[in-house]
Design a protein around this motif. Structure first.
Motif, PDB file in Angstrom:
ATOM      1  N   UNK A 200       0.809  -1.225   0.000  1.00  0.00           N
ATOM      2  CA  UNK A 200       0.000   0.000   0.000  1.00  0.00           C
ATOM      3  C   UNK A 200       0.839   1.270   0.000  1.00  0.00           C
ATOM      4  N   UNK A 201       2.138   1.150   0.263  1.00  0.00           N
ATOM      5  CA  UNK A 201       2.992   2.333   0.272  1.00  0.00           C
ATOM      6  C   UNK A 201       2.914   3.099   1.587  1.00  0.00           C
ATOM      7  N   UNK A 202       3.304   4.377   1.541  1.00  0.00           N
ATOM      8  CA  UNK A 202       3.340   5.208   2.744  1.00  0.00           C
ATOM      9  C   UNK A 202       1.939   5.714   3.076  1.00  0.00           C
ATOM     10  N   UNK A 203       1.548   5.562   4.326  1.00  0.00           N
ATOM     11  CA  UNK A 203       0.245   6.057   4.774  1.00  0.00           C
ATOM     12  C   UNK A 203       0.473   6.890   6.034  1.00  0.00           C
ATOM     13  N   UNK A 204       0.044   8.141   5.977  1.00  0.00           N
ATOM     14  CA  UNK A 204       0.260   9.055   7.105  1.00  0.00           C
ATOM     15  C   UNK A 204      -0.485   8.587   8.351  1.00  0.00           C
ATOM     16  N   UNK A 205       0.161   8.803   9.496  1.00  0.00           N
ATOM     17  CA  UNK A 205      -0.445   8.587  10.820  1.00  0.00           C
ATOM     18  C   UNK A 205      -0.995   7.166  10.995  1.00  0.00           C
ATOM     19  N   UNK A 206      -0.346   6.191  10.367  1.00  0.00           N
ATOM     20  CA  UNK A 206      -0.864   4.820  10.429  1.00  0.00           C
ATOM     21  C   UNK A 206      -0.023   3.901  11.312  1.00  0.00           C
ATOM     22  N   UNK A 236       4.582  -9.667  -7.017  1.00  0.00           N
ATOM     23  CA  UNK A 236       3.524  -9.667  -6.005  1.00  0.00           C
ATOM     24  C   UNK A 236       2.509  -8.554  -6.269  1.00  0.00           C
ATOM     25  N   UNK A 237       1.235  -8.922  -6.188  1.00  0.00           N
ATOM     26  CA  UNK A 237       0.165  -7.953  -6.427  1.00  0.00           C
ATOM     27  C   UNK A 237      -0.705  -7.779  -5.187  1.00  0.00           C
ATOM     28  N   UNK A 238      -0.056  -7.835  -4.024  1.00  0.00           N
ATOM     29  CA  UNK A 238      -0.799  -7.697  -2.770  1.00  0.00           C
ATOM     30  C   UNK A 238      -1.610  -6.398  -2.729  1.00  0.00           C
ATOM     31  N   UNK A 239      -1.024  -5.325  -3.255  1.00  0.00           N
ATOM     32  CA  UNK A 239      -1.739  -4.050  -3.240  1.00  0.00           C
ATOM     33  C   UNK A 239      -3.066  -4.147  -3.969  1.00  0.00           C
ATOM     34  N   UNK A 240      -3.064  -4.826  -5.118  1.00  0.00           N
ATOM     35  CA  UNK A 240      -4.304  -4.976  -5.886  1.00  0.00           C
ATOM     36  C   UNK A 240      -5.279  -5.908  -5.179  1.00  0.00           C
ATOM     37  N   UNK A 241      -4.741  -6.920  -4.492  1.00  0.00           N
ATOM     38  CA  UNK A 241      -5.610  -7.822  -3.726  1.00  0.00           C
ATOM     39  C   UNK A 241      -6.258  -7.056  -2.580  1.00  0.00           C
ATOM     40  N   UNK A 242      -5.445  -6.285  -1.859  1.00  0.00           N
ATOM     41  CA  UNK A 242      -5.952  -5.580  -0.683  1.00  0.00           C
ATOM     42  C   UNK A 242      -6.989  -4.522  -1.043  1.00  0.00           C
ATOM     43  N   UNK A 248      -7.110 -13.071  -5.379  1.00  0.00           N
ATOM     44  CA  UNK A 248      -5.765 -13.628  -5.226  1.00  0.00           C
ATOM     45  C   UNK A 248      -5.360 -14.553  -6.365  1.00  0.00           C
ATOM     46  N   UNK A 249      -6.298 -15.380  -6.860  1.00  0.00           N
ATOM     47  CA  UNK A 249      -5.906 -16.338  -7.898  1.00  0.00           C
ATOM     48  C   UNK A 249      -5.559 -15.659  -9.218  1.00  0.00           C
ATOM     49  N   UNK A 250      -5.880 -14.362  -9.337  1.00  0.00           N
ATOM     50  CA  UNK A 250      -5.517 -13.651 -10.562  1.00  0.00           C
ATOM     51  C   UNK A 250      -4.064 -13.182 -10.547  1.00  0.00           C
ATOM     52  N   UNK A 251      -3.399 -13.295  -9.407  1.00  0.00           N
ATOM     53  CA  UNK A 251      -1.962 -13.029  -9.361  1.00  0.00           C
ATOM     54  C   UNK A 251      -1.252 -14.158 -10.112  1.00  0.00           C
ATOM     55  N   UNK A 252      -0.259 -13.792 -10.915  1.00  0.00           N
ATOM     56  CA  UNK A 252       0.383 -14.777 -11.798  1.00  0.00           C
ATOM     57  C   UNK A 252       1.095 -15.893 -11.047  1.00  0.00           C
ATOM     58  N   UNK A 253       1.508 -15.623  -9.807  1.00  0.00           N
ATOM     59  CA  UNK A 253       2.292 -16.646  -9.102  1.00  0.00           C
ATOM     60  C   UNK A 253       1.501 -17.310  -7.977  1.00  0.00           C
ATOM     61  N   UNK A 254       0.207 -17.011  -7.881  1.00  0.00           N
ATOM     62  CA  UNK A 254      -0.637 -17.608  -6.839  1.00  0.00           C
ATOM     63  C   UNK A 254      -0.663 -19.127  -6.975  1.00  0.00           C
ATOM     64  N   UNK A 255      -0.305 -19.809  -5.907  1.00  0.00           N
ATOM     65  CA  UNK A 255      -0.403 -21.270  -5.891  1.00  0.00           C
ATOM     66  C   UNK A 255       0.699 -21.978  -6.646  1.00  0.00           C
ATOM     67  N   UNK A 265       4.682 -12.747  -1.076  1.00  0.00           N
ATOM     68  CA  UNK A 265       4.156 -11.502  -0.523  1.00  0.00           C
ATOM     69  C   UNK A 265       3.523 -11.735   0.837  1.00  0.00           C
ATOM     70  N   UNK A 266       3.272 -10.634   1.542  1.00  0.00           N
ATOM     71  CA  UNK A 266       2.750 -10.740   2.901  1.00  0.00           C
ATOM     72  C   UNK A 266       1.332 -11.304   2.944  1.00  0.00           C
ATOM     73  N   UNK A 267       0.558 -11.143   1.869  1.00  0.00           N
ATOM     74  CA  UNK A 267      -0.826 -11.653   1.879  1.00  0.00           C
ATOM     75  C   UNK A 267      -0.871 -13.174   1.955  1.00  0.00           C
ATOM     76  N   UNK A 268       0.257 -13.838   1.714  1.00  0.00           N
ATOM     77  CA  UNK A 268       0.292 -15.300   1.720  1.00  0.00           C
ATOM     78  C   UNK A 268       0.904 -15.835   3.011  1.00  0.00           C
TER      79      UNK A 268
END
Ligand code: SF4
Length: 296
Positions: A200-206, A236-242, A248-255, A265-268
């Motif tokens: 997700x990148x940088x998020x203020x006050x998080x 990794x496409x965690x940002x798009x999943x989140x 998730x299965x649309x990520x090219x390396x899922x599974x 990625x962290x989502x896994x």
């Protein structure tokens, strides 16, 4: 030095290796079920510095706060916390404000809500017209929450701009949450100006750093923490999943390259992660799942 942390963190891919790999190479890295478990390790090893690598939302932050308070009261001098705790509202705002989100409604996590209360999610309904149902963790809890969310759509309330926050988990969660835990967190932590999230990148006050009053137990004050930035792996496409833009299965390396035992990625990593959940329990026919959306 002895590094302690939750078991989930052991397999998170780092800049070069995971903590599990570092431990296999000889480093003293131990996983604990509670930050409090790190204090006896510190007492038993007075000649070593013991650091607890703290992660998590408001679910785990209170137990870190209790641990810091106990370390202060008991004067455990060789113990410190590297706080990477985060709060719920800023990333939710970032996701909904992102403009590319495909998320129509939210199942509010019951464990977070037990601390912060249902009111902490009011902004999603009031400012963004997104319905929220704070939910427990039994299968029937989740099914009821989905039914309650759908009811807000089929009744026309969302279309009329009257999305609300509902509490399916009333047997545990109160509107104002756990005030004692909130006060302790306010005393022990300070909100960081900004914090970098993987996906997700940088998020203020998080993010939550440690208050100056507890600096003696703040690993960032005790050690030189280099501030290494770890870029998300290109695959990794965690940002798009989140943000709900892909399943998730649309990520090219899922599974294939990315599985719970070999997470990219962290989502896994955590069983609660979206990709791990889909990997472990995603037996639903995917064409059907793609066709079933709230908008239909
Ligand atoms: S399957 Fe793995 S690599 Fe793909 S988005 Fe999920 S965690 Fe990232």
């Amino acid at each position: 030095m002895i590094l302690t942390t939750f078991g989930d963190m052991m397999r998170v891919p780092g800049s070069q290796e995971s903590l599990l790999q570092v431990r296999a190479a000889g480093a003293d890295v131990r996983f604990v079920y509670s930050p409090l478990d790190a204090l006896p390790i510190a007492r038993d090893n007075p000649d070593k510095q013991v650091v607890f690598f703290a992660v998590g939302f408001e679910t785990t932050a209170p137990s870190t706060a209790v641990t810091l308070e106990r370390a202060r009261v008991e004067g455990v001098a060789n113990f410190s916390v590297f706080s990477n705790h985060v709060t719920t509202e800023p990333p939710l705002r970032a996701i909904v404000n992102g403009g590319e989100t495909e998320i129509d409604a939210f199942i509010g996590p019951g464990h977070v809500a037990s601390v912060v209360g249902t009111h902490a999610f009011d902004f999603l309904a009031e400012e963004f017209n997104r319905p929220v149902v704070v939910t427990g963790f039994e299968p029937l809890d989740v099914l009821q929450a989905v039914a309650m969310l759908l009811e807000q759509f089929t009744s026309g309330e969302v279309a009329a701009g009257r999305a609300t926050v509902q509490n399916q988990y009333a047997r545990v969660v109160r509107p104002d949450g756990n005030i004692v835990a909130q006060k302790l967190m306010d005393r022990v932590f300070r909100t960081r100006d900004t914090f970098e999230w993987r996906g997700l990148g940088w998020i203020d006050h998080s993010g939550l750093g440690i208050a100056p009053e507890y600096a003696a137990w703040d690993a960032e004050a005790t050690f030189t923490v280099p501030g290494v930035r770890v870029a998300d792996p290109p695959a990794c496409e965690c940002g798009s999943v989140l943000t709900g833009r892909i399943k998730p299965w649309q990520c090219r390396v899922f599974g294939t390259a990315c599985t719970p035992t070999t997470p990219i990625g962290t989502c896994m990593v955590s069983p609660e992660g979206a990709c791990a959940a889909y990997y472990n329990f995603g037996r639903l026919d995917r064409d059907t799942a793609n066709a079933v959306t709230i908008r239909d």
